[in-house]
Design an enzyme around this catalytic site. Structure first.
Site, PDB file in Angstrom:
ATOM      1  N   LEU A 108       0.821  -1.245   0.100  1.00 16.93           N
ATOM      2  CA  LEU A 108      -0.018  -0.001  -0.063  1.00 16.93           C
ATOM      3  C   LEU A 108       0.833   1.388   0.144  1.00 16.93           C
ATOM      4  CD1 LEU A 108      -2.674  -1.052   2.830  1.00 16.93           C
ATOM      5  CD2 LEU A 108      -2.991  -0.982   0.238  1.00 16.93           C
ATOM      6  N   GLY A 139       9.559   2.971   6.375  1.00 18.13           N
ATOM      7  CA  GLY A 139       8.910   1.637   6.302  1.00 18.13           C
ATOM      8  C   GLY A 139       8.036   1.168   5.127  1.00 18.13           C
ATOM      9  N   VAL A 140       7.576  -0.091   5.054  1.00 20.94           N
ATOM     10  CA  VAL A 140       6.700  -0.491   4.093  1.00 20.94           C
ATOM     11  C   VAL A 140       5.337  -1.070   4.687  1.00 20.94           C
ATOM     12  CG1 VAL A 140       6.736  -1.716   2.126  1.00 20.94           C
ATOM     13  CG2 VAL A 140       9.008  -1.150   3.130  1.00 20.94           C
ATOM     14  N   LYS A 162       2.483  -2.687   8.798  1.00 23.25           N
ATOM     15  CA  LYS A 162       3.493  -1.794   8.357  1.00 23.25           C
ATOM     16  C   LYS A 162       4.840  -2.389   9.107  1.00 23.25           C
ATOM     17  CE  LYS A 162       3.821   3.068   8.372  1.00 23.25           C
ATOM     18  NZ  LYS A 162       3.767   4.293   9.106  1.00 23.25           N
ATOM     19  N   ASP A 197       2.762  15.438  10.320  1.00 27.30           N
ATOM     20  CA  ASP A 197       2.591  15.191   8.869  1.00 27.30           C
ATOM     21  C   ASP A 197       1.368  15.003   8.228  1.00 27.30           C
ATOM     22  OD1 ASP A 197       3.855  14.484   6.333  1.00 27.30           O
ATOM     23  OD2 ASP A 197       4.330  12.184   7.161  1.00 27.30           O
TER      24      ASP A 197
HETATM   25  P1  ADP Z   1       4.128   5.751   4.927  1.00 23.77           P
HETATM   26  O1  ADP Z   1       3.382   7.146   4.451  1.00 23.77           O
HETATM   27  O2  ADP Z   1       5.145   5.801   6.015  1.00 23.77           O
HETATM   28  O3  ADP Z   1       4.421   4.904   4.066  1.00 23.77           O
HETATM   29  P2  ADP Z   1       1.336   5.286   5.957  1.00 23.77           P
HETATM   30  O4  ADP Z   1       1.134   4.916   7.461  1.00 23.77           O
HETATM   31  O5  ADP Z   1       0.850   6.452   5.833  1.00 23.77           O
HETATM   32  O6  ADP Z   1       2.926   4.765   5.810  1.00 23.77           O
HETATM   33  O7  ADP Z   1       0.618   4.261   5.168  1.00 23.77           O
HETATM   34  C1  ADP Z   1       0.647   4.181   3.671  1.00 23.77           C
HETATM   35  C2  ADP Z   1      -0.481   3.859   2.910  1.00 23.77           C
HETATM   36  O8  ADP Z   1      -1.056   2.638   3.300  1.00 23.77           O
HETATM   37  C3  ADP Z   1      -1.444   5.139   3.296  1.00 23.77           C
HETATM   38  O9  ADP Z   1      -1.395   5.949   2.368  1.00 23.77           O
HETATM   39  C4  ADP Z   1      -2.870   4.200   2.915  1.00 23.77           C
HETATM   40  O10 ADP Z   1      -3.095   4.174   1.513  1.00 23.77           O
HETATM   41  C5  ADP Z   1      -2.305   2.948   3.448  1.00 23.77           C
HETATM   42  N1  ADP Z   1      -2.994   2.740   4.940  1.00 23.77           N
HETATM   43  C6  ADP Z   1      -2.175   2.815   5.791  1.00 23.77           C
HETATM   44  N2  ADP Z   1      -2.959   2.752   7.025  1.00 23.77           N
HETATM   45  C7  ADP Z   1      -4.393   2.004   6.458  1.00 23.77           C
HETATM   46  C8  ADP Z   1      -5.408   1.508   7.282  1.00 23.77           C
HETATM   47  N3  ADP Z   1      -5.532   1.652   8.561  1.00 23.77           N
HETATM   48  N4  ADP Z   1      -6.340   1.279   6.273  1.00 23.77           N
HETATM   49  C9  ADP Z   1      -6.356   1.331   5.089  1.00 23.77           C
HETATM   50  N5  ADP Z   1      -5.098   1.955   4.367  1.00 23.77           N
HETATM   51  C10 ADP Z   1      -4.151   2.248   4.988  1.00 23.77           C
HETATM   52 MG    MG Z   2       2.029   8.378   5.134  1.00 24.81          MG
END
Ligand code: ADP
Ligand code: MG
Length: 355
Positions: free
Chosen positions: A28, A34-35, A56, A170
């Site tokens: 996603l 992180g991933v 994550k 953020d």
């Molecule tokens: P990072 O920005 O550090 O990669 P995020 O926590 O923002 O990590 O998550 C990345 C992406 O994953 C988000 O933009 C969203 O699309 C998806 N995502 C994250 N958490 C959720 C959740 N609880 N339910 C659905 N999608 C999510």
């Molecule tokens: Mg993010």
């Protein structure tokens, strides 16, 4: 004391997981730290019960993000995506592998970033919030009501975080997810968040800001607070520091830019937002000056944004300018913004008196 016992009991009875319990689905997101994957439990019965999850794998900031999510779950759960569990991965052999795992409920496919990019915005959001397509004539007033409802939900979530002592740092459309369960927008990604009341992750020079949405001040604490006090000292001092420095106003600037992007179709792309930031800087971060400089030869898309914010005597514009200001202490707080006249008018579902 009671809170301590409760926290202990809650922790004791909550299910615990390890990495092998999950099957990873599609990726996603992937950031510097992180991933993120869609995931589910490997055990079919348990998977059916838990539903879709998000996993994550985080590196150095994973511990802080777990801490923030635990705190949000106890203090202001509805502000953020439902956190299920966080743990440290057993040492893997390969270097560069994520050290921490965080699990949330999968809230839905749509971030505000995705929804804003659609030609159909804000009507796509109206359909999501109301659960059905409205057969009504399109127009500025309807769009304004939809945007107002999104802003109310965002400010409500932010107020929850700020009242808990957490500054997100953020806030951007990519970190706002639409929760299909509650039909509301929730905040995600507490990886850059800081809890100033307890002094967690207070490392002003280390965090990475997203330049597209960050307020002009470089650090959220003023330069008169030169170094981070140690955690125990911070516990005693930080309510005072909070009052002095109003760190929550950093997020208010970012949410103001989201409001701006929703109101102005022509500011929704990354490149146009970057260009806007440059223009605003040249105008001394004064929105009124910016408006005077662009409005006379504004293309229709831009003019439409001003028209929307000018409805009802310009209360939308008034709210926007109370958030996007150079000086943090002149920006409104999330709580004060929710009491702004802009939210007195009826939103979707006539929800003006609710969150
Ligand atoms: P990072 O920005 O550090 O990669 P995020 O926590 O923002 O990590 O998550 C990345 C992406 O994953 C988000 O933009 C969203 O699309 C998806 N995502 C994250 N958490 C959720 C959740 N609880 N339910 C659905 N999608 C999510
Ligand atoms: Mg993010």
């Amino acid at each position: 004391f009671d809170m301590f016992v409760l926290a202990f009991v809650e922790r004791f009875f909550r299910p615990t997981f390890r990495k092998d319990d999950f099957v990873l689905g599609k990726k996603l997101g992937e950031g510097a730290f992180g991933v993120v994957y869609k995931a589910s439990l490997a055990n079919p019965k348990a998977a059916a019960k838990q539903g879709d999850l998000v996993l994550k794998k985080a590196t150095e900031y994973g511990a802080v993000e777990i801490w923030m999510n635990e705190r949000v779950r106890r203090a202001c759960a509805s502000s953020c995506a439902d956190f299920v569990y966080g743990f440290r991965e057993s040492k893997s052999k390969g270097k560069g592998a994520g050290e921490y795992c965080l699990i949330w409920r999968f809230e839905g496919e749509d971030t505000l970033a995705g929804l804003i990019q659609s030609k159909d915005f804000p009507y796509n959001v109206e359909t999501k919030i109301l659960g059905e397509v409205q057969d009504l004539p399109k127009g500025l007033e309807r769009e304004n009501r939809i945007i107002q409802t999104v802003m109310r939900q965002l400010l409500f979530a932010l107020d929850g975080l700020h009242s808990t002592g957490i500054v997100h740092r953020d806030i951007k459309p990519q970190n706002v997810i639409f929760s299909e369960g509650s039909r509301t927008f929730k905040i995600i990604d507490l990886g850059a968040a800081t809890d100033l009341r307890v002094g967690i992750n207070y490392v002003p020079k280390e965090f990475v800001l997203d330049p597209r949405y960050s307020a002009p001040e470089q650090y959220i604490m003023s330069t008169q607070t030169p170094s981070a006090p140690s955690a125990p000292v911070a516990t005693a001092l930080s309510p005072v520091l909070w009052q002095m420095n109003l760190p929550d106003r950093f997020d208010m600037y970012s949410v103001g830019l989201i409001f701006l992007q929703m109101a102005f179709p022509s500011l929704r792309t990354d490149s146009s937002l970057i260009q806007f930031n440059r223009q605003l800087k040249r105008c001394g971060y004064d929105l009124a000056t910016w408006r005077r400089s662009v409005e006379p030869r504004a293309p229709p898309d831009l003019r439409r944004g001003f028209e929307l914010l000018d409805l009802d005597g310009g209360i939308g514009w008034e709210l926007l300018t109370s958030m996007v200001r150079y000086k943090a202490r002149q920006r409104t707080s999330a709580k004060a913004a929710l009491a702004h006249p802009y939210f007195k008018q009826e939103g979707l579902l006539g929800l003006s008196f609710m969150q």
